[in-house]
Design a protein around this motif. Structure first.
Motif, PDB file in Angstrom:
ATOM      1  N   GLU A 102      11.222  -5.273  -5.463  1.00 52.93           N
ATOM      2  CA  GLU A 102      11.391  -3.828  -5.602  1.00 52.93           C
ATOM      3  C   GLU A 102      11.334  -3.111  -4.262  1.00 52.93           C
ATOM      4  O   GLU A 102      11.916  -2.047  -4.104  1.00 52.93           O
ATOM      5  CB  GLU A 102      10.302  -3.246  -6.517  1.00 52.93           C
ATOM      6  N   ALA A 103      10.593  -3.672  -3.312  1.00 50.21           N
ATOM      7  CA  ALA A 103      10.436  -2.994  -2.018  1.00 50.21           C
ATOM      8  C   ALA A 103       9.994  -4.005  -0.973  1.00 50.21           C
ATOM      9  O   ALA A 103       9.533  -5.101  -1.291  1.00 50.21           O
ATOM     10  CB  ALA A 103       9.397  -1.881  -2.122  1.00 50.21           C
ATOM     11  N   TYR A 104      10.127  -3.607   0.287  1.00 51.49           N
ATOM     12  CA  TYR A 104       9.594  -4.402   1.377  1.00 51.49           C
ATOM     13  C   TYR A 104       9.065  -3.441   2.427  1.00 51.49           C
ATOM     14  O   TYR A 104       9.548  -2.324   2.583  1.00 51.49           O
ATOM     15  CB  TYR A 104      10.648  -5.343   1.980  1.00 51.49           C
ATOM     16  N   LEU A 105       8.038  -3.868   3.119  1.00 50.03           N
ATOM     17  CA  LEU A 105       7.428  -3.074   4.183  1.00 50.03           C
ATOM     18  C   LEU A 105       7.400  -3.899   5.453  1.00 50.03           C
ATOM     19  O   LEU A 105       7.031  -5.073   5.425  1.00 50.03           O
ATOM     20  CB  LEU A 105       5.997  -2.681   3.805  1.00 50.03           C
ATOM     21  N   LEU A 106       7.794  -3.282   6.558  1.00 52.57           N
ATOM     22  CA  LEU A 106       7.726  -3.956   7.850  1.00 52.57           C
ATOM     23  C   LEU A 106       6.370  -3.670   8.483  1.00 52.57           C
ATOM     24  O   LEU A 106       5.965  -2.513   8.591  1.00 52.57           O
ATOM     25  CB  LEU A 106       8.855  -3.481   8.771  1.00 52.57           C
ATOM     26  N   LYS A 107       5.657  -4.738   8.853  1.00 54.66           N
ATOM     27  CA  LYS A 107       4.355  -4.592   9.505  1.00 54.66           C
ATOM     28  C   LYS A 107       4.562  -4.189  10.958  1.00 54.66           C
ATOM     29  O   LYS A 107       5.523  -4.642  11.561  1.00 54.66           O
ATOM     30  CB  LYS A 107       3.591  -5.916   9.465  1.00 54.66           C
ATOM     31  N   PRO A 108       3.682  -3.432  11.535  1.00 58.64           N
ATOM     32  CA  PRO A 108       2.551  -2.752  10.898  1.00 58.64           C
ATOM     33  C   PRO A 108       3.038  -1.505  10.164  1.00 58.64           C
ATOM     34  O   PRO A 108       4.074  -0.931  10.499  1.00 58.64           O
ATOM     35  CB  PRO A 108       1.666  -2.368  12.078  1.00 58.64           C
ATOM     36  N   PHE A 109       2.282  -1.092   9.139  1.00 54.64           N
ATOM     37  CA  PHE A 109       2.628   0.113   8.385  1.00 54.64           C
ATOM     38  C   PHE A 109       1.343   0.839   8.025  1.00 54.64           C
ATOM     39  O   PHE A 109       0.261   0.263   8.043  1.00 54.64           O
ATOM     40  CB  PHE A 109       3.426  -0.229   7.120  1.00 54.64           C
ATOM     41  N   GLU A 110       1.495   2.116   7.715  1.00 53.47           N
ATOM     42  CA  GLU A 110       0.351   2.898   7.261  1.00 53.47           C
ATOM     43  C   GLU A 110       0.090   2.551   5.806  1.00 53.47           C
ATOM     44  O   GLU A 110       1.025   2.356   5.029  1.00 53.47           O
ATOM     45  CB  GLU A 110       0.633   4.393   7.401  1.00 53.47           C
ATOM     46  N   MET A 111      -1.174   2.480   5.423  1.00 55.10           N
ATOM     47  CA  MET A 111      -1.531   2.105   4.051  1.00 55.10           C
ATOM     48  C   MET A 111      -0.928   3.054   3.022  1.00 55.10           C
ATOM     49  O   MET A 111      -0.605   2.640   1.907  1.00 55.10           O
ATOM     50  CB  MET A 111      -3.054   2.036   3.885  1.00 55.10           C
ATOM     51  N   ALA A 112      -0.749   4.309   3.386  1.00 59.72           N
ATOM     52  CA  ALA A 112      -0.139   5.259   2.447  1.00 59.72           C
ATOM     53  C   ALA A 112       1.260   4.800   2.047  1.00 59.72           C
ATOM     54  O   ALA A 112       1.684   5.008   0.899  1.00 59.72           O
ATOM     55  CB  ALA A 112      -0.090   6.652   3.062  1.00 59.72           C
ATOM     56  N   PHE A 113       1.990   4.149   2.972  1.00 60.62           N
ATOM     57  CA  PHE A 113       3.325   3.632   2.646  1.00 60.62           C
ATOM     58  C   PHE A 113       3.230   2.533   1.589  1.00 60.62           C
ATOM     59  O   PHE A 113       4.072   2.445   0.699  1.00 60.62           O
ATOM     60  CB  PHE A 113       4.036   3.099   3.886  1.00 60.62           C
ATOM     61  N   LEU A 114       2.214   1.697   1.700  1.00 60.26           N
ATOM     62  CA  LEU A 114       2.017   0.640   0.708  1.00 60.26           C
ATOM     63  C   LEU A 114       1.724   1.261  -0.655  1.00 60.26           C
ATOM     64  O   LEU A 114       2.305   0.853  -1.663  1.00 60.26           O
ATOM     65  CB  LEU A 114       0.872  -0.289   1.126  1.00 60.26           C
ATOM     66  N   GLY A 115       0.851   2.246  -0.683  1.00 59.96           N
ATOM     67  CA  GLY A 115       0.538   2.923  -1.937  1.00 59.96           C
ATOM     68  C   GLY A 115       1.763   3.541  -2.577  1.00 59.96           C
ATOM     69  O   GLY A 115       1.992   3.406  -3.790  1.00 59.96           O
ATOM     70  N   ARG A 116       2.588   4.203  -1.768  1.00 62.37           N
ATOM     71  CA  ARG A 116       3.814   4.818  -2.288  1.00 62.37           C
ATOM     72  C   ARG A 116       4.805   3.760  -2.773  1.00 62.37           C
ATOM     73  O   ARG A 116       5.471   3.942  -3.795  1.00 62.37           O
ATOM     74  CB  ARG A 116       4.465   5.709  -1.236  1.00 62.37           C
ATOM     75  N   ALA A 117       4.911   2.658  -2.037  1.00 61.01           N
ATOM     76  CA  ALA A 117       5.836   1.591  -2.439  1.00 61.01           C
ATOM     77  C   ALA A 117       5.428   1.002  -3.789  1.00 61.01           C
ATOM     78  O   ALA A 117       6.276   0.771  -4.657  1.00 61.01           O
ATOM     79  CB  ALA A 117       5.884   0.496  -1.372  1.00 61.01           C
ATOM     80  N   ILE A 118       4.137   0.778  -3.979  1.00 61.53           N
ATOM     81  CA  ILE A 118       3.655   0.243  -5.258  1.00 61.53           C
ATOM     82  C   ILE A 118       3.901   1.254  -6.370  1.00 61.53           C
ATOM     83  O   ILE A 118       4.407   0.913  -7.440  1.00 61.53           O
ATOM     84  CB  ILE A 118       2.160  -0.136  -5.170  1.00 61.53           C
ATOM     85  N   ASP A 119       3.559   2.503  -6.111  1.00 57.23           N
ATOM     86  CA  ASP A 119       3.744   3.558  -7.111  1.00 57.23           C
ATOM     87  C   ASP A 119       5.207   3.664  -7.532  1.00 57.23           C
ATOM     88  O   ASP A 119       5.525   3.689  -8.723  1.00 57.23           O
ATOM     89  CB  ASP A 119       3.238   4.888  -6.558  1.00 57.23           C
ATOM     90  N   ARG A 120       6.107   3.685  -6.560  1.00 56.01           N
ATOM     91  CA  ARG A 120       7.546   3.768  -6.862  1.00 56.01           C
ATOM     92  C   ARG A 120       8.030   2.542  -7.637  1.00 56.01           C
ATOM     93  O   ARG A 120       8.810   2.658  -8.575  1.00 56.01           O
ATOM     94  CB  ARG A 120       8.362   3.915  -5.578  1.00 56.01           C
ATOM     95  N   ALA A 121       7.574   1.364  -7.210  1.00 56.30           N
ATOM     96  CA  ALA A 121       7.997   0.131  -7.881  1.00 56.30           C
ATOM     97  C   ALA A 121       7.526   0.107  -9.330  1.00 56.30           C
ATOM     98  O   ALA A 121       8.276  -0.288 -10.229  1.00 56.30           O
ATOM     99  CB  ALA A 121       7.458  -1.085  -7.121  1.00 56.30           C
ATOM    100  N   LEU A 122       6.298   0.547  -9.573  1.00 54.21           N
ATOM    101  CA  LEU A 122       5.771   0.574 -10.942  1.00 54.21           C
ATOM    102  C   LEU A 122       6.516   1.597 -11.792  1.00 54.21           C
ATOM    103  O   LEU A 122       6.829   1.334 -12.958  1.00 54.21           O
ATOM    104  CB  LEU A 122       4.270   0.862 -10.939  1.00 54.21           C
ATOM    105  N   LYS A 123       6.818   2.757 -11.217  1.00 51.39           N
ATOM    106  CA  LYS A 123       7.569   3.778 -11.954  1.00 51.39           C
ATOM    107  C   LYS A 123       8.977   3.282 -12.263  1.00 51.39           C
ATOM    108  O   LYS A 123       9.503   3.519 -13.349  1.00 51.39           O
ATOM    109  CB  LYS A 123       7.619   5.081 -11.161  1.00 51.39           C
ATOM    110  N   LEU A 124       9.601   2.594 -11.313  1.00 52.37           N
ATOM    111  CA  LEU A 124      10.927   2.042 -11.520  1.00 52.37           C
ATOM    112  C   LEU A 124      10.903   1.020 -12.658  1.00 52.37           C
ATOM    113  O   LEU A 124      11.764   1.042 -13.541  1.00 52.37           O
ATOM    114  CB  LEU A 124      11.442   1.397 -10.236  1.00 52.37           C
ATOM    115  N   ARG A 125       9.920   0.130 -12.641  1.00 48.60           N
ATOM    116  CA  ARG A 125       9.789  -0.870 -13.706  1.00 48.60           C
ATOM    117  C   ARG A 125       9.632  -0.191 -15.064  1.00 48.60           C
ATOM    118  O   ARG A 125      10.232  -0.600 -16.048  1.00 48.60           O
ATOM    119  CB  ARG A 125       8.575  -1.770 -13.449  1.00 48.60           C
ATOM    120  N   GLU A 126       8.802   0.836 -15.112  1.00 48.00           N
ATOM    121  CA  GLU A 126       8.555   1.558 -16.362  1.00 48.00           C
ATOM    122  C   GLU A 126       9.834   2.248 -16.854  1.00 48.00           C
ATOM    123  O   GLU A 126      10.172   2.186 -18.032  1.00 48.00           O
ATOM    124  CB  GLU A 126       7.442   2.588 -16.157  1.00 48.00           C
TER     125      GLU A 126
END
Length: 181
Positions: A102-126
Motif C-alpha cells: 500500500e505504501a513505502y517510506l524512504l529512510k530516514p523519515f519522520e514518524m508522523a509520515f509512518l503514522g499517516r502512511a498506516i492510517d491511509r493504508a488502513l482507510k484504503l483497505r476499508e
C-alpha cells in the motif's frame, strides 16, 4: 461501566534496533504494536495472529523481506503492507506496489509520515472492502509524476476500471479523442 476497545494491530519488522524502537514507541500511542527484528520472527507471529498493518524493512538478513512480502500477500490478504527502505529504485518500488504494497517510506523519515502512511493504508483497505468494483467504467488519469500516475493506474485497474493515462493536458485531450467536451 468499563468500555473495552480493541486497538488496531500493527507488526513492525526491522533488524535495526533504533529504528524498530522509534517506530514502536511512536505507534504505541495509536495502535497495538508488536515489533520484531527478523522476517523469521515475523513469520512466527503471522502464522498465529492477524495484523491490520505490517511495516516491513526491505534490507534484512535471514529469510528475505521479499520472500516474507510474497508470503504476506498470499496468506494475509487483509493486511496492509507499508515498506521501509534506505534506498530502492523507482522501478523496484513500483514493482512492490504492483504486487500489493500500500505504501513505502524512504529512510530516514519522520514518524508522523509512518503514522499517516498506516492510517491511509488502513482507510484504503476499508474502502476497498465496502465499495463496489468499478467494472465497466473508464477513467483518464492525468498526472505529471510518473510514479503517482502508475500508482493511480494500478489502484483503479485492481478495482476493474479501464484506465487511460496522460502526463499533461495535451496528452489528456489527445487520449480523449472523440470524447472531448
Amino acid at each position: 461501566n468499563e468500555i473495552s476497545m480493541s486497538r488496531t494491530s500493527v507488526l513492525i519488522v526491522d533488524d535495526d534496533q533504533d529504528m524498530r524502537y522509534a517506530c514502536e514507541r511512536f505507534l504505541r500511542k495509536f495502535y497495538d504494536v508488536t515489533a520484531v527484528k527478523s522476517c523469521d520472527e515475523a513469520l512466527k507471529f503471522l502464522q498465529n495472529r492477524s495484523f491490520a498493518a505490517i511495516v516491513l524493512d526491505l534490507k534484512m538478513s535471514g529469510m528475505t523481506p521479499q520472500d516474507l512480502f510474497a508470503w504476506i500477500r498470499r496468506q494475509c490478504r487483509d493486511s496492509a503492507v507499508i515498506l521501509m527502505t534506505g534506498s530502492l529504485s523507482e522501478e523496484k518500488r513500483l514493482d512492490f506496489v504492483k504486487r500489493g504494497a500500500e505504501a513505502y517510506l524512504l529512510k530516514p523519515f519522520e514518524m508522523a509520515f509512518l503514522g499517516r502512511a498506516i492510517d491511509r493504508a488502513l482507510k484504503l483497505r476499508e474502502r476497498m472492502k465496502k465499495e463496489q468494483p468499478l467494472a465497466g467504467l473508464r477513467a483518464l488519469v492525468v498526472e505529471d509524476d510518473s510514479l503517482q500516475l502508475e500508482l493511480l493506474k494500478i489502484f483503479l485497474q485492481a478495482r476493474g476500471c479501464a484506465v487511460a493515462t496522460a502526463e499533461n493536458g495535451e496528452e489528456a485531450l489527445a487520449a480523449l479523442g472523440d470524447d472531448k467536451p
